[in-house]
Motif scaffolding. Structure first.
Motif, PDB file in Angstrom:
ATOM      1  N   GLN A 139       0.831  -1.203   0.000  1.00 41.11           N
ATOM      2  CA  GLN A 139       0.000   0.000   0.000  1.00 41.11           C
ATOM      3  C   GLN A 139       0.870   1.260   0.000  1.00 41.11           C
ATOM      4  OE1 GLN A 139      -2.208   0.768   3.672  1.00 41.11           O
ATOM      5  NE2 GLN A 139      -1.087  -0.916   4.626  1.00 41.11           N
ATOM      6  N   PRO A 140       0.366   2.359  -0.539  1.00 35.97           N
ATOM      7  CA  PRO A 140       1.179   3.563  -0.738  1.00 35.97           C
ATOM      8  C   PRO A 140       1.826   4.104   0.542  1.00 35.97           C
ATOM      9  CG  PRO A 140      -0.884   3.734  -1.946  1.00 35.97           C
ATOM     10  CD  PRO A 140      -0.986   2.497  -1.114  1.00 35.97           C
ATOM     11  N   GLY A 141       1.099   4.092   1.642  1.00 35.92           N
ATOM     12  CA  GLY A 141       1.655   4.634   2.875  1.00 35.92           C
ATOM     13  C   GLY A 141       2.897   3.888   3.332  1.00 35.92           C
ATOM     14  N   VAL A 142       2.868   2.559   3.242  1.00 37.09           N
ATOM     15  CA  VAL A 142       4.021   1.752   3.648  1.00 37.09           C
ATOM     16  C   VAL A 142       5.170   1.952   2.676  1.00 37.09           C
ATOM     17  CG1 VAL A 142       4.843  -0.599   4.064  1.00 37.09           C
ATOM     18  CG2 VAL A 142       2.555   0.059   4.797  1.00 37.09           C
ATOM     19  N   GLN A 143       4.864   2.017   1.381  1.00 42.41           N
ATOM     20  CA  GLN A 143       5.914   2.209   0.390  1.00 42.41           C
ATOM     21  C   GLN A 143       6.577   3.573   0.511  1.00 42.41           C
ATOM     22  OE1 GLN A 143       7.218  -0.037  -1.931  1.00 42.41           O
ATOM     23  NE2 GLN A 143       6.073  -1.414  -0.566  1.00 42.41           N
ATOM     24  N   ASN A 144       5.808   4.579   0.833  1.00 41.56           N
ATOM     25  CA  ASN A 144       6.403   5.900   1.075  1.00 41.56           C
ATOM     26  C   ASN A 144       7.335   5.875   2.273  1.00 41.56           C
ATOM     27  OD1 ASN A 144       5.067   7.052  -1.081  1.00 41.56           O
ATOM     28  ND2 ASN A 144       3.318   7.738   0.151  1.00 41.56           N
ATOM     29  N   PHE A 145       6.940   5.156   3.292  1.00 42.47           N
ATOM     30  CA  PHE A 145       7.796   5.029   4.473  1.00 42.47           C
ATOM     31  C   PHE A 145       9.097   4.297   4.116  1.00 42.47           C
ATOM     32  CE2 PHE A 145       9.161   2.342   8.050  1.00 42.47           C
ATOM     33  CZ  PHE A 145       9.474   3.324   8.974  1.00 42.47           C
ATOM     34  N   LEU A 146       8.991   3.219   3.317  1.00 39.24           N
ATOM     35  CA  LEU A 146      10.183   2.485   2.898  1.00 39.24           C
ATOM     36  C   LEU A 146      11.086   3.349   2.023  1.00 39.24           C
ATOM     37  CD1 LEU A 146       8.712  -1.049   2.081  1.00 39.24           C
ATOM     38  CD2 LEU A 146      10.017  -0.359   4.090  1.00 39.24           C
ATOM     39  N   SER A 147      10.476   4.197   1.192  1.00 37.53           N
ATOM     40  CA  SER A 147      11.280   5.094   0.358  1.00 37.53           C
ATOM     41  C   SER A 147      12.054   6.085   1.210  1.00 37.53           C
ATOM     42  CB  SER A 147      10.379   5.838  -0.635  1.00 37.53           C
ATOM     43  OG  SER A 147       9.764   4.930  -1.531  1.00 37.53           O
ATOM     44  N   LYS A 148      11.432   6.588   2.260  1.00 38.22           N
ATOM     45  CA  LYS A 148      12.145   7.483   3.178  1.00 38.22           C
ATOM     46  C   LYS A 148      13.318   6.763   3.815  1.00 38.22           C
ATOM     47  CE  LYS A 148       8.282  10.527   4.441  1.00 38.22           C
ATOM     48  NZ  LYS A 148       7.421  11.000   5.556  1.00 38.22           N
ATOM     49  N   GLN A 149      13.081   5.500   4.232  1.00 42.81           N
ATOM     50  CA  GLN A 149      14.160   4.720   4.823  1.00 42.81           C
ATOM     51  C   GLN A 149      15.273   4.469   3.805  1.00 42.81           C
ATOM     52  OE1 GLN A 149      14.214   3.526   8.164  1.00 42.81           O
ATOM     53  NE2 GLN A 149      12.514   4.958   8.344  1.00 42.81           N
ATOM     54  N   TRP A 150      14.887   4.234   2.550  1.00 46.91           N
ATOM     55  CA  TRP A 150      15.853   3.878   1.508  1.00 46.91           C
ATOM     56  C   TRP A 150      16.789   5.055   1.170  1.00 46.91           C
ATOM     57  CZ3 TRP A 150      18.297   0.081  -0.381  1.00 46.91           C
ATOM     58  CH2 TRP A 150      18.779   0.032  -1.688  1.00 46.91           C
ATOM     59  N   TYR A 151      16.212   6.244   1.069  1.00 45.44           N
ATOM     60  CA  TYR A 151      17.022   7.408   0.705  1.00 45.44           C
ATOM     61  C   TYR A 151      17.580   8.161   1.904  1.00 45.44           C
ATOM     62  CZ  TYR A 151      15.578   6.887  -4.143  1.00 45.44           C
ATOM     63  OH  TYR A 151      15.392   6.410  -5.414  1.00 45.44           O
ATOM     64  N   GLY A 152      17.101   7.849   3.095  1.00 46.93           N
ATOM     65  CA  GLY A 152      17.612   8.535   4.277  1.00 46.93           C
ATOM     66  C   GLY A 152      17.207   9.994   4.264  1.00 46.93           C
ATOM     67  N   GLU A 153      18.178  10.882   4.502  1.00 40.88           N
ATOM     68  CA  GLU A 153      17.896  12.323   4.530  1.00 40.88           C
ATOM     69  C   GLU A 153      17.907  12.933   3.139  1.00 40.88           C
ATOM     70  OE1 GLU A 153      16.919  14.069   7.073  1.00 40.88           O
ATOM     71  OE2 GLU A 153      17.010  12.303   8.352  1.00 40.88           O
ATOM     72  N   ILE A 154      18.273  12.165   2.134  1.00 38.25           N
ATOM     73  CA  ILE A 154      18.255  12.676   0.757  1.00 38.25           C
ATOM     74  C   ILE A 154      16.809  12.770   0.283  1.00 38.25           C
ATOM     75  CG2 ILE A 154      18.994  12.256  -1.622  1.00 38.25           C
ATOM     76  CD1 ILE A 154      21.370  10.733  -0.520  1.00 38.25           C
ATOM     77  N   SER A 155      16.500  13.859  -0.391  1.00 40.00           N
ATOM     78  CA  SER A 155      15.137  14.041  -0.887  1.00 40.00           C
ATOM     79  C   SER A 155      14.834  13.008  -1.965  1.00 40.00           C
ATOM     80  CB  SER A 155      14.982  15.457  -1.453  1.00 40.00           C
ATOM     81  OG  SER A 155      13.714  15.610  -2.061  1.00 40.00           O
ATOM     82  N   ARG A 156      13.611  12.490  -1.951  1.00 40.69           N
ATOM     83  CA  ARG A 156      13.226  11.473  -2.933  1.00 40.69           C
ATOM     84  C   ARG A 156      13.082  12.051  -4.338  1.00 40.69           C
ATOM     85  NH1 ARG A 156       7.969   8.816  -0.773  1.00 40.69           N
ATOM     86  NH2 ARG A 156       7.724  10.829   0.266  1.00 40.69           N
ATOM     87  N   ASP A 157      13.051  13.380  -4.454  1.00 47.73           N
ATOM     88  CA  ASP A 157      12.956  14.014  -5.772  1.00 47.73           C
ATOM     89  C   ASP A 157      14.294  14.009  -6.501  1.00 47.73           C
ATOM     90  OD1 ASP A 157      10.306  14.554  -5.202  1.00 47.73           O
ATOM     91  OD2 ASP A 157      10.757  16.510  -4.315  1.00 47.73           O
ATOM     92  N   THR A 158      15.361  13.706  -5.777  1.00 50.40           N
ATOM     93  CA  THR A 158      16.683  13.697  -6.392  1.00 50.40           C
ATOM     94  C   THR A 158      16.819  12.514  -7.347  1.00 50.40           C
ATOM     95  OG1 THR A 158      17.580  14.674  -4.364  1.00 50.40           O
ATOM     96  CG2 THR A 158      19.158  13.749  -5.917  1.00 50.40           C
ATOM     97  N   LYS A 159      17.337  12.784  -8.537  1.00 50.94           N
ATOM     98  CA  LYS A 159      17.522  11.724  -9.521  1.00 50.94           C
ATOM     99  C   LYS A 159      18.641  10.789  -9.077  1.00 50.94           C
ATOM    100  CE  LYS A 159      14.490  13.448 -12.374  1.00 50.94           C
ATOM    101  NZ  LYS A 159      13.204  12.765 -12.618  1.00 50.94           N
TER     102      LYS A 159
END
Length: 933
Positions: free
Chosen positions: A533-553
């Protein structure tokens, strides 16, 4: 020694039929004999106290003077008491008991009524090798001979089936009379119909002084080893003594030095049941203890006393209404409305036990009434089943409900709803679990709604795997999916309201669920819908990129790995900006290199460099003596080995559940084997073999590179398909190889006959030769064998290949159907793996490993600090988060109910519209009919 034989044993014919009944016969018999002789006693009367009521010059103990042991004194003053006037001596009756002419065998022991329960339990589990019971069913009532009603027989059969399937012990009176006899017969039938590993453990506990022909159980004076007694069941004898039942697996004969006194075993049986129920069993779903239930059918005074004792010991009782006597009295009073008085109890006794009550003195009647009232003071420990409603599930439902009521009302376990849920799920009480546990708002608020729903899903799916009944397994799976859906919908409600608080729910852990959080429970239950589900995936994306913004290529992040100064030039955007400009540059660099995605990217680059170096050494720089580059290669593999050891140390046995970890381990061990052969450079063959092993190992390391692509949204599911299809191909290869060998054997045997290994007539050592003609040639034509074998192999291969293609198609279809969901679920493992890794890039992480080892060694040398155990739900932040979740749960339930009401109203409106259209249509038809006329 006295003679207490009640009949003459002229001949003994032993028919031995071993039905091991969950025991292990590999124990040392001499050790068993020694253990029994050291720990178990019998009782002998040593003070002859004449019974004035007896005409046969008997002692108060029930024996004549000649039957007392030598040195017996005369007692004319004191009232006889077994504690004062009997003496404990080493027991002389134990071993195996064989029932004459019946071919049945069990174990028995004569022991003192004061035997310690712990010692007796050790005998049963350690010496008799009975498995620790998962349940104890204590059957009481119906000790006299009677014709068992068909419905009661069905209940008994179901009771034995439950004992068999649950690994339970059954306690009875052990004699060949009444309900005990029928239980023994059902045990016998189950023993015959099922294999020995599933046999029921039926333990009879009887009074030694009430057993007929008991002298045959006494060991011979010269018997030093284990003893087999030959017991005769004489059902035609007309004395007050009982015969032992031949279908019980174990017989415990309780002795207090008396003859003809019933029920003296009751105290020891009660103590043993209490001891077993209080034992701590780590794997038990009953609060860490062995559950015990009392099953009541009919009965009189002793049955009433047994129920009273059980209730006082907090043991639940299942009472069969319609079985008569005291069982009907209690069942009718449990269901009665209004205040219970002594007169109402006496009225029931007069109704169901008129003859018994008429023989009782007033004082004894009052005792009966008092015992019944004490029983009825604990209605939560009483469960009534009606004999006329006897069905396949009535007994199991009653036992499970009785255990649940007792467990949930116990002071120590009334808040242990996790244990209550496990208990109900183990007994397949899905509706009760749903109605009685997950509708309780207080429990949901205290423990977390989402976490509880995912926990229920995990338990139900685990239960579905071990269910033998396909329908029950399907119901468990269906209910598990329903709980997963509820968890998804509730978390979606929470995430739409507040993303930060919802993400806190994902990592909130509770000791009631083994310290697991929502993500861990969802992964263990394989709840892909929740993880995707989107909420969990967004949380995993935050964990994956850390403090780096997810908009960064991603290409910008990879470029910064080589051009570090770009990090501080605003080339990379971060989620948070530091308040102090002086620390801005340092924090940016730290946040960049601590990102799991950066760690992953650096590891990929390192691994590709490692493979290139490995290939170069094998192809261009593999000398007799290791070169510098080869030594560097050894160092890099050592770093990989240290990382695998760290993962194994952190994950324990779960490490090998991942096929990629198995491949890593295999690759490293191959490399070590190659080094062993390679360094034997004096032997040309060994040196070359080392190079070959390195080449094979290179293939394994290269295949390991495939794991990197699981991060890709497009390639990830394809890799999962390949993994599953490889398993199918391995299965196919096994089948193909076996059939190929079969074909080869058929062809060889079809064309070759070795007459030295067969005869024309056939005997025990040589089989019969094939039939020959007048020229000594096989009558069956040889040319038929090969075509038949070829046809068989062609048809088999076609079937197998088509089956393999079908399996491939199904695998691709099932993964492709849920392509996005499967990838998101697998992505969780990659994110967790790199979130748990050290942020130091390879190969410099070796210095961190050395530091961690040294720190661990120093801590072992120093004194351990006492850590306070973590308390579940103790932090204020957790309580606030759970309180907010409870509000969201109420909003979710209101929205669901509103949707249901709206749907109902919409259906009503549609029906009204349809009704109006029908009315208009009728009017139109009337008009048309009128015009036609």
């Amino acid at each position: 020694m006295r003679s207490r034989r009640n009949g003459t044993l002229e001949s003994s014919k032993s028919l031995y039929s071993s039905i091991s009944r969950s025991t292990d016969l590999s124990y040392n018999e001499n050790d068993l004999v020694r253990f029994i002789q050291d720990n178990f006693k019998k009782r002998e009367c040593v003070f002859f106290t004449k019974d004035v009521k007896s005409n046969d010059n008997l002692c108060k103990c029930g024996y004549s003077k000649s039957q007392h042991i030598e040195g017996t004194q005369i007692n004319n003053q004191e009232k006889w008491n077994y504690k004062k006037h009997t003496k404990e001596l080493p027991t002389d009756a134990f071993g195996d008991i064989e029932f004459e002419n019946l071919g049945k065998r069990g174990k028995y022991i004569r022991l003192s009524c004061d035997t310690d329960s712990e010692t007796l339990y050790d005998l049963m589990t350690q010496q008799w090798h009975l498995k620790t019971p998962n349940l104890v069913i204590s059957v009481t009532g119906g000790a006299k001979n009677f014709a068992l009603k068909p419905r009661m027989r069905k209940i008994v059969s179901r009771l034995i089936y439950i004992a068999q399937s649950k690994g339970a012990w059954i306690f009875t009176g052990g004699t060949h009379y009444g309900l005990m006899k029928y239980i023994g017969e059902v045990v016998r039938d189950n023993t015959i119909s099922r294999n020995s590993e599933e046999n029921v453990v039926a333990i009879g506990i009887a009074s030694w002084g009430m057993i007929s022909n008991r002298d045959s159980l006494i060991r011979n004076c010269d018997a030093e080893a284990y003893y087999s007694a030959h017991y005769i069941m004489d059902d035609l004898k007309r004395d007050p003594l009982y015969c032992l039942d031949n279908n019980h697996t174990h017989l415990i004969l309780v002795d207090n030095g008396t003859h003809g006194y019933p029920s003296i075993e009751a105290k020891l049986r009660t103590q043993l049941e209490k001891y077993i129920s209080e034992r701590i069993i780590p794997d038990s779903n009953y609060g860490g203890k062995i559950p015990i239930v009392c099953f009541v059918q009919g009965g009189g005074k002793e049955t009433l006393k047994a129920i009273n004792t059980a209730v006082k010991s907090k043991i639940p009782c299942v009472v069969v209404e319609g079985s008569g006597q005291i069982a009907d009295v209690i069942a009718s009073l449990v269901e009665a409305e209004g205040t219970m008085t002594s007169s109402s109890v006496k009225e029931k006794l007069l109704r169901y036990l008129p003859r018994t009550l008429s023989r009782l003195a007033e004082e004894e009647t009052e005792s009966w009434i008092r015992w019944i009232k004490e029983v009825l003071e604990n209605p939560h420990l009483l469960t009534v089943i009606k004999i006329e409603e006897a069905g396949d599930e009535i007994v199991s439902n009653a036992i499970s409900y009785a255990l649940y009521k007792a467990f949930s009302t116990n002071e120590q376990d009334k808040d242990n709803w996790n244990g209550q849920l496990k208990l109900l799920l183990e007994w397949n009480q899905l509706e009760l679990a749903s109605e009685d546990i997950f509708t309780n708002d207080r429990r949901w608020e205290t423990r977390g709604c989402t976490l509880a729903a995912l926990g229920a899903s995990k338990l139900l799916k685990s239960l579905a795997k071990v269910k033998n009944d396909i329908n029950a397994a399907g119901e468990s799976e269906e209910l598990a999916n329903e709980y997963e859906t509820r968890a998804v919908e509730l978390f979606t409600e929470c995430y739409s309201s507040d993303e930060d608080l919802a993400e806190q729910l994902l990592v909130y852990s509770c000791e009631a669920w083994g310290g697991s959080n929502c993500l861990e429970l969802a992964v263990e239950a394989k709840d892909q819908q929740f993880i995707a589900q989107p909420g969990v995936q967004n949380f995993l994306s935050k964990q994956w990129y850390g403090e780096i913004s997810r908009d960064t290529k991603n290409w910008k992040i990879i470029l910064c790995l080589f051009l570090f100064p770009l990090i501080g030039c605003g080339f990379i955007s971060f989620r948070k900006k530091p308040a102090e400009r002086s620390k801005k540059l340092f924090l940016y660099y730290a946040s960049f290199f601590m990102s799991p995605f950066v760690v992953f990217s650096w590891n990929v680059i390192f691994y590709i460099v490692f493979l290139l170096l490995f290939a170069y050494v094998l192809l261009m720089d593999f000398q007799k003596e290791p070169t510098l580059l080869e030594l560097v290669l050894y160092g890099l593999v050592f770093v990989l080995l240290c990382d695998e050891v760290r993962q194994w140390y952190m994950n324990g046995s779960k490490y090998f559940s991942d096929s990629w970890n198995v491949m890593d381990t295999l690759g490293i061990f191959y490399f070590i084997a190659g080094i062993v052969f390679r360094f034997n450079s004096s032997n040309e063959k060994s040196w070359y073999s080392g190079r070959v092993i390195f080449c094979l190992d290179y293939i394994i390391f290269t295949m390991r590179l495939v794991h990197i692509f699981t991060v890709s949204r497009n390639l990830g599911p394809k890799i999962i398909m390949l993994q599953r299809m490889v398993r199918h191909k391995c299965t196919y290869n096994c089948q193909y190889e076996s059939h190929w060998h079969l074909l080869e054997a058929c062809i060889n045997r079809g064309t070759t006959y070795n007459f030295e290994h067969c005869t024309f007539t056939g005997n025990e050592s040589k089989p019969l030769c094939v039939e020959l003609d007048s020229n000594n040639r096989p009558r069956f034509p040889e040319w038929v064998t090969i075509p038949l074998g070829c046809i068989y192999m062609l048809s088999t291969n076609i079937l197998l290949v088509n089956l393999l293609i079908a399996m491939f198609g199904y695998t691709v279809g099932s993964v492709q159907e849920n392509n996005d969901q499967v990838w998101k679920f697998q992505r969780y493992f990659l994110v967790q793996e790199y979130c748990s890794r050290l942020t130091i890039p390879f190969p410099f992480v070796i210095f961190a490993y050395i530091y961690m080892v040294l720190r661990k060694l120093l801590r072992c040398c120093c004194k351990n600090e006492n850590k306070q155990p973590s308390t579940c739900c103790s932090r204020n932040e957790d309580n606030e988060t759970l309180a907010w979740e409870a509000v969201m749960k109420e909003n979710y339930l209101v929205r669901i109910n509103t949707k249901a009401n709206d749907s109902t109203e919409e259906m009503v409106q549609r029906f009204k519209q349809l009704d109006m259209k029908l009315t208009d249509l009728k009017c139109l038809l009337k008009d048309i009919a009128g015009k036609l006329r």
